[in-house]
Design an enzyme around this catalytic site. Structure first.
Site, PDB file in Angstrom:
ATOM      1  N   LYS A  64       0.849  -1.213   0.000  1.00 46.35           N
ATOM      2  CA  LYS A  64       0.000   0.000   0.000  1.00 46.35           C
ATOM      3  C   LYS A  64       0.879   1.257   0.000  1.00 46.35           C
ATOM      4  O   LYS A  64       0.584   2.231  -0.693  1.00 46.35           O
ATOM      5  CB  LYS A  64      -0.956  -0.011   1.199  1.00 46.35           C
ATOM      6  CG  LYS A  64      -2.016  -1.114   1.075  1.00 46.35           C
ATOM      7  CD  LYS A  64      -2.868  -1.317   2.315  1.00 46.35           C
ATOM      8  CE  LYS A  64      -3.779  -2.528   2.128  1.00 46.35           C
ATOM      9  NZ  LYS A  64      -4.653  -2.840   3.255  1.00 46.35           N
ATOM     10  N   GLN A 108      -4.683  -1.834   9.707  1.00 41.20           N
ATOM     11  CA  GLN A 108      -4.684  -3.115   9.005  1.00 41.20           C
ATOM     12  C   GLN A 108      -5.337  -4.184   9.877  1.00 41.20           C
ATOM     13  O   GLN A 108      -5.042  -4.319  11.063  1.00 41.20           O
ATOM     14  CB  GLN A 108      -3.229  -3.504   8.637  1.00 41.20           C
ATOM     15  CG  GLN A 108      -3.101  -4.738   7.774  1.00 41.20           C
ATOM     16  CD  GLN A 108      -3.648  -4.571   6.350  1.00 41.20           C
ATOM     17  OE1 GLN A 108      -3.812  -3.466   5.838  1.00 41.20           O
ATOM     18  NE2 GLN A 108      -3.940  -5.682   5.699  1.00 41.20           N
ATOM     19  N   ASP A 131     -10.561   3.036   4.042  1.00 38.72           N
ATOM     20  CA  ASP A 131     -11.019   1.658   3.847  1.00 38.72           C
ATOM     21  C   ASP A 131     -12.521   1.611   3.563  1.00 38.72           C
ATOM     22  O   ASP A 131     -13.037   0.590   3.114  1.00 38.72           O
ATOM     23  CB  ASP A 131     -10.786   0.842   5.127  1.00 38.72           C
ATOM     24  CG  ASP A 131      -9.482   0.063   5.102  1.00 38.72           C
ATOM     25  OD1 ASP A 131      -9.104  -0.411   4.021  1.00 38.72           O
ATOM     26  OD2 ASP A 131      -8.875  -0.079   6.175  1.00 38.72           O
TER      27      ASP A 131
HETATM   28  N1  GUN Z   1      -6.950  -6.807   5.930  1.00 42.27           N
HETATM   29  C1  GUN Z   1      -7.245  -7.481   4.793  1.00 42.27           C
HETATM   30  N2  GUN Z   1      -7.777  -6.661   3.856  1.00 42.27           N
HETATM   31  C2  GUN Z   1      -7.835  -5.430   4.419  1.00 42.27           C
HETATM   32  C3  GUN Z   1      -8.298  -4.173   3.956  1.00 42.27           C
HETATM   33  O1  GUN Z   1      -8.786  -4.001   2.825  1.00 42.27           O
HETATM   34  N3  GUN Z   1      -8.171  -3.137   4.840  1.00 42.27           N
HETATM   35  C4  GUN Z   1      -7.661  -3.308   6.100  1.00 42.27           C
HETATM   36  N4  GUN Z   1      -7.601  -2.233   6.894  1.00 42.27           N
HETATM   37  N5  GUN Z   1      -7.233  -4.475   6.554  1.00 42.27           N
HETATM   38  C5  GUN Z   1      -7.320  -5.525   5.719  1.00 42.27           C
END
Ligand code: GUN
Length: 300
Positions: A64, A108, A131
């Site tokens: 990311k 996350q 998100d």
């Molecule tokens: N863990 C797995 N996929 C995601 C996501 O799209 N966002 C976040 N914050 N955690 C994740």
């Protein structure tokens, strides 16, 4: 210089090229961010938080950050120990909510068991919730409004758009996943596009009887631990001409080679939904940056 990929179709030889679509959307996001920074000054910034030692989280968050840098978004990161309390995490988020240099906050998931995910997601300022998980953003999705929208479902919807499946009237979408990150928000995105939606999960009886009805089959079971494990979605479970979207990583759910012979289009793993998820996060960051700057700019 024009990239020869710009001319190529997104669905080639029955395969939805997630990387190709991502590249195009990321180029648009980059250009948009350049224009916004020129107008408002001060680049957007993504702040990520990991608590504890989930094996996948470090890798996902690194991707990311890298993707953000490529489109002109700064990032910083808080790596917190497993022993972090819920109160400490909420305090950190409160500070980031108030920090004008922070555009997006991403905690996350998964979080350690002693921390309540709902409380943490709810603590993030909805304008910084890149998100799209916060109550306000879910509410807006529910009512079909403009919102920062969960990245993976949003990426899937954009893939469907890219092959001309925008209005899903008369189409039956079967989603094999009921998570808060994928399955549940995807229900609303697809319903908002007029699809008939069925959600299946681990307690569903006779899964193939549902998947065989799907014009759009989205599978996110994700329990294969190696490429040698048996597939969950085999060709006999797929309707002729269906669009099949495999959300599972790092080992897809779908028997790609066999299902390809039956589906009209399907996504590969890797190179399908994965790159689209990060791309939609970047798009959310650009949207969040624009909304925050516009809400602070004085009207002429
Ligand atoms: N863990 C797995 N996929 C995601 C996501 O799209 N966002 C976040 N914050 N955690 C994740």
């Amino acid at each position: 210089m024009a990239d020869e990929n710009d001319e190529k179709p997104i669905c080639e030889d029955g395969v939805i090229m997630g990387r190709r679509l991502s590249k195009r959307v990321r180029a648009d996001v980059k250009a948009r961010i350049e224009r916004l920074v020129e107008k408002y000054g001060g680049p957007p910034k993504l702040t990520t938080i990991i608590v504890g030692e989930d094996p996948g989280s470090q890798m996902y968050v690194r991707s990311k950050h890298k993707a953000s840098a490529n489109v002109g978004i700064l990032s910083d990161h808080h790596d917190l120990p497993e022993s972090t309390t819920q109160e400490e995490l909420v305090q950190l988020i409160d500070g980031l909510n108030r920090d004008p240099s922070v555009t997006g906050i991403l905690v996350q998931l998964p979080l350690p068991k002693h921390i309540d995910e709902k409380t943490i997601i709810g603590a993030i300022d909805p304008l910084k919730d890149v998100d799209g998980f916060s109550p306000r953003n879910i509410y807006r999705l529910f009512y079909g409004g403009e919102t920062l929208s969960a990245a993976t479902p949003h990426g899937i919807a954009l893939m469907l758009d890219s092959i001309g499946w925008n209005d899903l009237s008369g189409k039956h979408a079967v989603i094999v996943n009921r998570s808060t990150i994928v399955g549940k928000p995807l229900v609303f995105l697809l319903l908002n596009r007029n699809a008939t939606v069925t959600v299946c999960h681990s307690k569903t009886k006779d899964l193939p009887s549902f998947t065989r009805q799907a014009d759009i089959l989205v599978s996110g079971i994700g329990r294969r631990t190696s490429d040698d494990d048996p597939f969950f979605i085999t060709a006999d479970m797929v309707k002729e001409g269906a669009v099949v979207i495999d959300v599972a990583t790092p080992h897809g759910d779908v028997d790609f080679e066999q299902v390809k012979l039956k589906a009209s289009c399907l996504t590969p793993v890797p190179g399908g939904v994965g790159p689209m998820t990060i791309t939609m996060l970047l798009q959310n960051l650009a949207d969040a940056y624009a909304a925050q700057k516009e809400s602070h700019s004085t009207p002429h």
